[in-house]
Motif scaffolding. Structure first.
Motif, PDB file in Angstrom:
ATOM      1  N   ARG A   1     -17.033  -4.199  -0.482  1.00 14.17           N
ATOM      2  CA  ARG A   1     -17.454  -2.878  -0.979  1.00 14.17           C
ATOM      3  C   ARG A   1     -17.733  -2.920  -2.481  1.00 14.17           C
ATOM      4  NH1 ARG A   1     -13.227   2.093  -0.232  1.00 14.17           N
ATOM      5  NH2 ARG A   1     -12.419   1.342  -2.213  1.00 14.17           N
ATOM      6  N   THR A   8      -0.246   2.205  -9.734  1.00 13.78           N
ATOM      7  CA  THR A   8      -0.941   1.074 -10.372  1.00 13.78           C
ATOM      8  C   THR A   8      -2.241   1.556 -11.005  1.00 13.78           C
ATOM      9  OG1 THR A   8      -0.059  -0.266  -8.560  1.00 13.78           O
ATOM     10  CG2 THR A   8      -1.611  -1.341 -10.023  1.00 13.78           C
ATOM     11  N   THR A  61      -8.810  -0.755  -6.519  1.00 14.44           N
ATOM     12  CA  THR A  61      -8.434   0.015  -5.328  1.00 14.44           C
ATOM     13  C   THR A  61      -6.954  -0.241  -5.072  1.00 14.44           C
ATOM     14  OG1 THR A  61     -10.635  -0.330  -4.440  1.00 14.44           O
ATOM     15  CG2 THR A  61      -8.999   0.515  -2.929  1.00 14.44           C
ATOM     16  N   GLY A  62      -6.176   0.812  -5.035  1.00  8.79           N
ATOM     17  CA  GLY A  62      -4.742   0.642  -4.808  1.00  8.79           C
ATOM     18  C   GLY A  62      -4.021   1.959  -4.999  1.00  8.79           C
ATOM     19  N   SER A  63      -2.752   1.862  -5.352  1.00 11.87           N
ATOM     20  CA  SER A  63      -1.915   3.064  -5.390  1.00 11.87           C
ATOM     21  C   SER A  63      -2.123   3.854  -6.681  1.00 11.87           C
ATOM     22  CB  SER A  63      -0.453   2.647  -5.265  1.00 11.87           C
ATOM     23  OG  SER A  63      -0.118   1.834  -6.377  1.00 11.87           O
ATOM     24  N   GLU A  97       1.816  10.332  -0.404  1.00 16.21           N
ATOM     25  CA  GLU A  97       1.265   9.386   0.569  1.00 16.21           C
ATOM     26  C   GLU A  97       2.412   8.552   1.143  1.00 16.21           C
ATOM     27  OE1 GLU A  97      -1.054   6.051  -1.035  1.00 16.21           O
ATOM     28  OE2 GLU A  97      -2.584   6.540   0.441  1.00 16.21           O
ATOM     29  N   LEU A 149      -7.921  -5.754  -5.862  1.00 17.16           N
ATOM     30  CA  LEU A 149      -8.067  -5.332  -4.460  1.00 17.16           C
ATOM     31  C   LEU A 149      -6.727  -4.911  -3.851  1.00 17.16           C
ATOM     32  CD1 LEU A 149     -10.331  -8.349  -3.395  1.00 17.16           C
ATOM     33  CD2 LEU A 149     -11.076  -6.089  -4.180  1.00 17.16           C
ATOM     34  N   SER A 184      -4.008  -4.110  -0.429  1.00 19.80           N
ATOM     35  CA  SER A 184      -3.467  -4.924   0.666  1.00 19.80           C
ATOM     36  C   SER A 184      -4.040  -4.540   2.032  1.00 19.80           C
ATOM     37  CB  SER A 184      -1.942  -4.742   0.720  1.00 19.80           C
ATOM     38  OG  SER A 184      -1.638  -3.361   0.834  1.00 19.80           O
ATOM     39  N   LYS A 198      -9.240 -10.179  -7.887  1.00 24.87           N
ATOM     40  CA  LYS A 198      -7.803 -10.471  -7.737  1.00 24.87           C
ATOM     41  C   LYS A 198      -7.336  -9.765  -6.474  1.00 24.87           C
ATOM     42  CE  LYS A 198      -3.932  -9.318  -8.204  1.00 24.87           C
ATOM     43  NZ  LYS A 198      -2.928  -9.244  -7.103  1.00 24.87           N
ATOM     44  N   LEU A 251      -7.906   5.506  -5.262  1.00 25.46           N
ATOM     45  CA  LEU A 251      -6.446   5.572  -5.094  1.00 25.46           C
ATOM     46  C   LEU A 251      -6.069   6.130  -3.727  1.00 25.46           C
ATOM     47  CD1 LEU A 251      -5.807   6.797  -8.743  1.00 25.46           C
ATOM     48  CD2 LEU A 251      -5.992   4.458  -7.900  1.00 25.46           C
ATOM     49  N   GLY A 252      -4.918   6.722  -3.658  1.00 26.00           N
ATOM     50  CA  GLY A 252      -4.376   7.124  -2.362  1.00 26.00           C
ATOM     51  C   GLY A 252      -4.888   8.478  -1.883  1.00 26.00           C
ATOM     52  N   ASP A 305      -1.357  -9.463  -3.611  1.00 27.24           N
ATOM     53  CA  ASP A 305      -0.403 -10.564  -3.377  1.00 27.24           C
ATOM     54  C   ASP A 305       0.023 -10.593  -1.909  1.00 27.24           C
ATOM     55  OD1 ASP A 305       0.063  -8.362  -5.044  1.00 27.24           O
ATOM     56  OD2 ASP A 305       2.184  -8.837  -5.282  1.00 27.24           O
ATOM     57  N   CYS A 355      -6.067   4.466   3.179  1.00 23.20           N
ATOM     58  CA  CYS A 355      -6.064   5.492   2.119  1.00 23.20           C
ATOM     59  C   CYS A 355      -6.580   6.812   2.655  1.00 23.20           C
ATOM     60  CB  CYS A 355      -6.939   5.023   0.962  1.00 23.20           C
ATOM     61  SG  CYS A 355      -8.619   4.620   1.475  1.00 23.20           S
ATOM     62  N   GLY A 389      -2.925  -9.887 -11.979  1.00 23.49           N
ATOM     63  CA  GLY A 389      -3.553  -8.559 -12.000  1.00 23.49           C
ATOM     64  C   GLY A 389      -3.552  -7.973 -13.404  1.00 23.49           C
TER      65      GLY A 389
HETATM   66  P1  NAD Z   1      -0.960  -1.484  -5.101  1.00 21.04           P
HETATM   67  O1  NAD Z   1      -1.253  -0.484  -6.173  1.00 21.04           O
HETATM   68  O2  NAD Z   1       0.431  -1.893  -4.880  1.00 21.04           O
HETATM   69  O3  NAD Z   1      -1.766  -2.856  -5.398  1.00 21.04           O
HETATM   70  C1  NAD Z   1      -3.161  -2.872  -5.543  1.00 21.04           C
HETATM   71  C2  NAD Z   1      -3.551  -4.081  -6.366  1.00 21.04           C
HETATM   72  O4  NAD Z   1      -3.080  -3.935  -7.704  1.00 21.04           O
HETATM   73  C3  NAD Z   1      -2.972  -5.402  -5.863  1.00 21.04           C
HETATM   74  O5  NAD Z   1      -3.958  -6.420  -5.986  1.00 21.04           O
HETATM   75  C4  NAD Z   1      -1.826  -5.646  -6.816  1.00 21.04           C
HETATM   76  O6  NAD Z   1      -1.480  -7.009  -6.908  1.00 21.04           O
HETATM   77  C5  NAD Z   1      -2.419  -5.123  -8.101  1.00 21.04           C
HETATM   78  N1  NAD Z   1      -1.450  -4.793  -9.144  1.00 21.04           N
HETATM   79  C6  NAD Z   1      -0.159  -4.410  -9.006  1.00 21.04           C
HETATM   80  N2  NAD Z   1       0.398  -4.203 -10.233  1.00 21.04           N
HETATM   81  C7  NAD Z   1      -0.578  -4.435 -11.137  1.00 21.04           C
HETATM   82  C8  NAD Z   1      -0.630  -4.378 -12.569  1.00 21.04           C
HETATM   83  N3  NAD Z   1       0.444  -4.052 -13.310  1.00 21.04           N
HETATM   84  N4  NAD Z   1      -1.800  -4.673 -13.180  1.00 21.04           N
HETATM   85  C9  NAD Z   1      -2.892  -5.002 -12.460  1.00 21.04           C
HETATM   86  N5  NAD Z   1      -2.895  -5.090 -11.106  1.00 21.04           N
HETATM   87  C10 NAD Z   1      -1.749  -4.810 -10.462  1.00 21.04           C
HETATM   88  O7  NAD Z   1      -1.622  -0.916  -3.775  1.00 21.04           O
HETATM   89  P2  NAD Z   1      -1.587  -1.568  -2.298  1.00 21.04           P
HETATM   90  O8  NAD Z   1      -0.251  -1.344  -1.721  1.00 21.04           O
HETATM   91  O9  NAD Z   1      -2.131  -2.931  -2.313  1.00 21.04           O
HETATM   92  O10 NAD Z   1      -2.652  -0.673  -1.549  1.00 21.04           O
HETATM   93  C11 NAD Z   1      -2.304   0.520  -0.979  1.00 21.04           C
HETATM   94  C12 NAD Z   1      -2.802   1.669  -1.825  1.00 21.04           C
HETATM   95  O11 NAD Z   1      -4.204   1.557  -1.999  1.00 21.04           O
HETATM   96  C13 NAD Z   1      -2.582   2.998  -1.125  1.00 21.04           C
HETATM   97  O12 NAD Z   1      -2.155   3.953  -2.071  1.00 21.04           O
HETATM   98  C14 NAD Z   1      -3.959   3.330  -0.587  1.00 21.04           C
HETATM   99  O13 NAD Z   1      -4.167   4.691  -0.365  1.00 21.04           O
HETATM  100  C15 NAD Z   1      -4.840   2.777  -1.661  1.00 21.04           C
HETATM  101  N6  NAD Z   1      -6.201   2.497  -1.168  1.00 21.04           N
HETATM  102  C16 NAD Z   1      -7.234   3.295  -1.593  1.00 21.04           C
HETATM  103  C17 NAD Z   1      -8.526   3.097  -1.110  1.00 21.04           C
HETATM  104  C18 NAD Z   1      -9.664   3.979  -1.546  1.00 21.04           C
HETATM  105  O14 NAD Z   1     -10.814   3.616  -1.316  1.00 21.04           O
HETATM  106  N7  NAD Z   1      -9.402   5.129  -2.166  1.00 21.04           N
HETATM  107  C19 NAD Z   1      -8.766   2.048  -0.200  1.00 21.04           C
HETATM  108  C20 NAD Z   1      -7.708   1.245   0.192  1.00 21.04           C
HETATM  109  C21 NAD Z   1      -6.421   1.485  -0.304  1.00 21.04           C
END
Ligand code: NAD
Length: 492
Positions: free
Chosen positions: A167, A239, A234-236, A391, A156, A158, A182, A258-259, A185, A291, A219
């Motif tokens: 979701r 990652t 869901t994240g960057s 982004e 998940l 942040s 997960k 992603l972003g 952090d 995002c 993670g």
């Molecule tokens: P992030 O990629 O830093 O972290 C996301 C998750 O991945 C966290 O739980 C983190 O602990 C985990 N993670 C980090 N390194 C990892 C690894 N090596 N292996 C496995 N898991 C790992 O992203 P963030 O800063 O938490 O969130 C912001 C990003 O998420 C932005 O880019 C945003 O656009 C995107 N986002 C996308 C959506 C969507 O629906 N498209 C929704 C919300 C956020």
């Protein structure tokens, strides 16, 4: 700012990792930051490989045992009760989300209610997952079964910790999957709270497990675990690439959300007041840490000045404060993120970007170490600049001015991302041309974020693979099996 009652709820939620229906201490702890004060407000368990192993084992057992044996209609009832409890408790879950993430209080409470909406929606879907019959010769019967994929690993972000958890968790449970979640952090609290909510709703032990911890520890251990059957991330973008590599190692499907750098185009015939209001509201929600924020505003030249005047009047009136004091903008998730925002703005200004408002850290009374950034608008003339393509994930709106609609549409589709896009126009033909020319998972006309829980949401291009929300959001939790039956064996 945190009263005794809320402090007790926070401590209760953070009492251990949620594994197999129990709370376990975990291998280590880590502080969770209130970005509004810049200070840690609780220590939460930090899961490691051994905790992930235990959680995957518990999820596997539930996916073959109690949850597999729960009738689909009963699954739906449990999801419905989950929605009811989330709504009942939104008044205290919301403030905890606010403290953990920095967002304004009304948004924290709204997120708990939005999470309830996911559980309501997928509660109704749980007993309506059907297969097909395939035409066959003679008396052969051929059908497709849509089975639960098994154990879903959900990593998940942040920014919408509870909203994103719901979701993914609600459709996965509706499909009959079990989950190891997960949380980020930076925002671990509500994924742990969700374990208590699901427990109260009657979910069998092990069907939902939550292991807070660091990305490169818990993670990575979860994403690469041989015992999972599917990943929802869901994240960057950075990652996301690691997650897809991990999925490739184990040959499991992965949905990666992603972003974005989502364009909002305003054509010369548009309602300018409406466009300025929508751009301001959606760009600066959660201080731009969304995002799908409309972070790239593209204006057709005849209305550019008028629109910018209206926009700046609105943006300059936005307030910034600690989330619990419920201003328009709260805090930025981490010190690292605020440094990234500052670098992006400085680089844009160095290459000719014109700052119309913001561009600095504001002082927030009583929060000298809080992580705040003022709502910022920058006009950029060179569309090749990083701030147009990358982004920022903060309260920074980049503006481009286009000579006509044709150029505006080309700019809207030029980037690496493709999450959302909108055009403001009263010309239906132009609106249809926009949706044809722009690659984005969601397209809006004369608004932003239409569609809700029922409408599929997800990225094209580097914004990701897969769809969340709507009936499409269940597909990744199902696997297709074809069964063909000849009622009597043929005589040789
Ligand atoms: P992030 O990629 O830093 O972290 C996301 C998750 O991945 C966290 O739980 C983190 O602990 C985990 N993670 C980090 N390194 C990892 C690894 N090596 N292996 C496995 N898991 C790992 O992203 P963030 O800063 O938490 O969130 C912001 C990003 O998420 C932005 O880019 C945003 O656009 C995107 N986002 C996308 C959506 C969507 O629906 N498209 C929704 C919300 C956020």
């Amino acid at each position: 700012m945190i009263d005794e009652n809320l402090r007790a709820r926070i401590a209760h939620a953070a009492r251990g990792l949620a594994i197999g229906g129990r709370r376990v201490p975990g291998q280590a702890t880590m502080p969770s930051l209130d970005p509004g004060t810049g200070k840690a407000f609780i220590d939460v368990p930090a899961g490691m490989q051994a905790d992930i192993d235990e959680a995957v084992t518990a999820a596997r057992a539930a996916s073959r045992g109690a949850w597999a044996k729960t009738a689909p209609a009963e699954r739906g009832k449990i999801l419905r009760r989950t929605a009811d409890i989330l709504r009942r408790d939104a008044h205290w879950i919301g403030p905890i989300e606010t403290i953990d993430s920095g967002k304004p209080l009304k948004d924290g409470i709204a997120e708990a209610n939005a999470a309830a909406a996911y559980f309501d929606y997928y509660a109704g879907a749980a007993d309506k997952i059907e297969g097909d019959t395939i035409p066959q010769p003679g008396d052969v019967v051929s059908v497709t079964l849509r089975e639960a994929v098994g154990v879903s690993a959900q990593i998940l972000p942040s920014n919408f910790p509870l909203g994103t958890a719901a979701r993914g968790v609600a459709p996965a449970l509706a499909a009959g999957c079990t989950i190891v979640a997960k949380p980020s952090d930076h925002t671990p609290m509500t994924a742990l709270i969700l374990a208590d909510v699901l427990d109260e709703a009657g979910l069998p032990p092990g069907a939902y497990n939550a292991v807070s911890g660091k990305g490169d520890a818990a993670g990575a251990a979860l994403a690469t675990h041989a015992g999972i059957d599917q990943i929802t991330f869901t994240g960057s973008l950075a990652t996301g690439r690691r997650i897809l590599a991990a999925a490739a190692t184990n040959i499991v499907p992965a949905a990666v959300e992603l972003g974005g750098k989502s364009p909002l185009v305003v054509l010369a015939d548009a309602d300018l007041d409406a466009a300025a209001a929508v751009a301001t509201k959606h760009m600066f929600t959660h201080a731009g840490q969304v995002c799908s924020a409309p972070s790239l505003l593209i204006l057709e030249i005849p209305i550019a000045d008028a629109l910018l005047d209206k926009l700046i009047a609105r943006v300059s009136a936005l307030s910034v404060d600690h989330g619990l004091r419920d201003a328009n903008l709260g805090a930025i998730a981490s010190a690292g993120q605020i440094a990234h925002i500052e670098r992006a703005v400085a680089a844009a200004r160095k290459t000719g970007g014109e700052l119309l408002t913001g561009g600095a850290r504001p002082d927030v009374a009583g929060c000298p170490d809080g992580l705040y950034y003022a709502p910022t608008v920058l006009v950029v003339s060179d569309a090749a600049q990083p701030i147009v393509r990358e982004e920022v994930f903060g309260p920074v709106l980049t503006v481009l001015i286009a000579k006509d609609a044709d150029e505006a549409f080309a700019l809207a589709d030029a980037g690496q991302y493709g999450l959302c896009a909108s055009v403001f126009t009263n010309d239906l033909g132009r609106a249809f041309e926009f949706q044809r020319r722009v690659s984005a998972g969601q397209i809006y006309v004369n608004d932003w974020h239409l569609g809700g829980v029922q409408a599929p949401f997800g990225g094209m291009k580097r914004s990701g693979i897969g769809r969340e929300r709507g009936l499409a959001g269940i597909e990744k939790y199902l696997r297709l099996k074809n069964v063909s039956i000849r009622p009597r064996a043929l005589q040789p």
